[in-house]
Design an enzyme around this catalytic site. Structure first.
Site, PDB file in Angstrom:
ATOM      1  CB  ALA A 271      -1.806   7.299   8.146  1.00  0.00           C
TER       2      ALA A 271
ATOM      3  CG  HIS B 287      -4.247   5.888   0.127  1.00  0.00           C
ATOM      4  ND1 HIS B 287      -4.594   6.728   1.171  1.00  0.00           N
ATOM      5  CD2 HIS B 287      -4.215   4.639   0.647  1.00  0.00           C
ATOM      6  CE1 HIS B 287      -4.742   6.016   2.281  1.00  0.00           C
ATOM      7  NE2 HIS B 287      -4.538   4.738   1.979  1.00  0.00           N
TER       8      HIS B 287
ATOM      9  CG  ASP C  27     -13.547   0.889  11.737  1.00  0.00           C
ATOM     10  OD1 ASP C  27     -14.435   1.526  11.123  1.00  0.00           O
ATOM     11  OD2 ASP C  27     -12.399   1.334  11.923  1.00  0.00           O
TER      12      ASP C  27
ATOM     13  CD  GLU D   4      -2.866   1.209   2.332  1.00  0.00           C
ATOM     14  OE1 GLU D   4      -3.933   1.847   2.229  1.00  0.00           O
ATOM     15  OE2 GLU D   4      -2.512   0.664   3.398  1.00  0.00           O
TER      16      GLU D   4
ATOM     17  CG  ASN E  16     -12.240   5.397   4.697  1.00  0.00           C
ATOM     18  OD1 ASN E  16     -12.866   4.360   4.882  1.00  0.00           O
ATOM     19  ND2 ASN E  16     -12.517   6.510   5.339  1.00  0.00           N
TER      20      ASN E  16
ATOM     21  CG  HIS F  95     -12.103   3.601   8.703  1.00  0.00           C
ATOM     22  ND1 HIS F  95     -11.684   3.115   9.914  1.00  0.00           N
ATOM     23  CD2 HIS F  95     -10.982   4.050   8.070  1.00  0.00           C
ATOM     24  CE1 HIS F  95     -10.368   3.259  10.012  1.00  0.00           C
ATOM     25  NE2 HIS F  95      -9.920   3.826   8.908  1.00  0.00           N
TER      26      HIS F  95
ATOM     27  CG  ASP G  24      -6.657   0.057   6.906  1.00  0.00           C
ATOM     28  OD1 ASP G  24      -5.504  -0.318   6.630  1.00  0.00           O
ATOM     29  OD2 ASP G  24      -7.009   1.255   6.878  1.00  0.00           O
TER      30      ASP G  24
END
Length: 390
Positions: free
Chosen positions: A152, A207, A260, A141, A231, A263, A285
């Site tokens: 992040a 991303h 979760d 990733e 996300n 998210h 994740d």
């Protein structure tokens, strides 16, 4: 009724039989049934309360709860204070074992953005564990991600893909890289997608600040997965739906979802579930704080603070992975979203296995002896991996 009919067949020799009031398999069986096991494989399986023929004489183990295939987590960064990207062998084994015990019997270890040297070191640690069967592959990733939708990931480490670097990483991995996430709008990205696919790697889009058209073009080039939908991508907009819109409409793309409770909102989960029916893949994740403690961590070169199980960048600008498991996502899918268990089985095992090219993940004859027993609250109670209770 047996699906195979003998204690010994081309899949091996059965040495015991597990029986349950409800078994849900990848191929649609749902009801009372039994599974004959031997040598870490499913030798035979059938409907009804007891096996037939030669299998009747084998030891029986009656299971309380619902039996489903072991989960497949294709996006998991670590656990128990360990990040796969910086782990030594012992740490990587501990992190993998935590997720195995939580029901994710098949794992693709995710390595987040790092320098080429650090990534090569991580591959050197993880590749032998793939060869051994502790892991089912490595997921890169990064570093070929968008700085605009970096999450992040440290922007100083992000870069466009260069053929030489792509080839060097794949060569160092010795065939163990199974999945790569890439932002398709980057210079050279489409060529890199073709190169990765030609080398047998599954390509995910993520991303990314790409348009929907760029995402569809990446699928034309061979991309088949979307990394954690919503996300790490531009918000869905009715005039430019971006990667999220492409994920929800392009039937060629399996769609990862982090379920979760943090998210993605409930309504957004429902949009993704209904729009990508049969293509949804639950992922954790999970980062290093999973199963561990709150505190300060480093992920992809960025400082992260975990409080009450929520991982955030130290500056508060972004979530930084989760501290959950796929099993917890299954429970939420069934309990909070009212999803039937066969659909949850597809989202937690079957679809990911198909997208990744993994075989033997469905509890049919010849498959691996990986199963999860769910309790009355649809939570993981017991886990069998390679024919052994964990």
């Amino acid at each position: 009724m047996s699906r195979r009919g003998a204690a010994t067949d081309r899949h091996g020799t059965a040495d015991r039989v597990v029986v349950a009031d409800r078994i849900v398999t990848a191929t649609g069986a749902d009801g009372p049934g039994w599974i004959a096991l031997g040598g870490g494989r499913v030798i035979d399986a059938g409907d009804g309360p007891t096996p037939t023929g030669d299998l009747m004489h084998l030891p029986l183990e009656r299971l309380r709860g619902v039996v489903v295939p072991g989960f497949v987590d294709q996006h998991v960064h670590g656990a128990l204070g360990v990040d796969f990207g910086g782990a030594d062998e012992a740490g990587a084994r501990r992190a993998a074992a935590h997720h195995h015990r939580a029901g994710s019997t098949r794992l693709v270890a995710s390595v987040a953005t790092a320098s080429s040297q650090a990534t090569l070191r991580a591959l050197g640690v993880l590749a032998p564990l793939v060869d051994e069967g502790v892991l089912d592959g490595v997921h890169l990733e990064g570093p070929w991600l968008s700085s605009t939708r970096r999450g992040a990931h440290d922007p100083a480490l992000l870069r466009s893909p260069e053929p030489a670097e792509v080839e060097a990483l794949l060569d160092a991995a010795r065939g163990t890289v199974r999945l790569v996430t890439i932002a398709p709008e980057l210079p050279g990205a489409v060529d890199a997608i073709r190169l990765l696919v030609d080398r047998g790697v599954v390509v995910a889009l993520g991303h990314s600040d790409c348009t929907a058209a760029e995402a569809h073009a990446a699928a034309d080039a061979g991309a088949t997965v979307v990394t954690h939908v919503y996300n790490g991508m531009r918000p869905l907009h009715h005039r430019e739906p971006g990667l999220a819109g492409a994920a929800l409409t392009d039937d060629r793309l399996a769609v990862e979802l982090i379920l979760d409770g943090r998210h993605v909102s409930r309504d957004a989960v429902e949009i993704a579930r209904r729009a990508s029916s049969g293509r949804l893949v639950l992922v954790s994740d999970a980062m290093a704080a999973t199963g561990w403690s709150d505190g300060r961590y480093t992920i992809a070169g960025s400082e992260v603070v975990v409080e009450h199980g929520v991982a955030m960048l130290a500056d508060g600008s972004s979530l930084a992975g989760s501290t959950g498991t796929v099993g917890e996502g299954v429970s939420r899918l069934v309990r909070e979203h009212g999803v039937a268990l066969p659909e949850a089985v597809r989202a937690s095992s079957t679809t990911a296995a198909t997208a990744l090219g993994l075989t033997g993940a469905g509890l049919d004859p010849g498959d691996r002896a990986d199963l999860v027993v769910l309790d009355e609250h649809d939570r993981v109670d017991r886990v069998l991996r390679d024919g052994r209770w964990l």
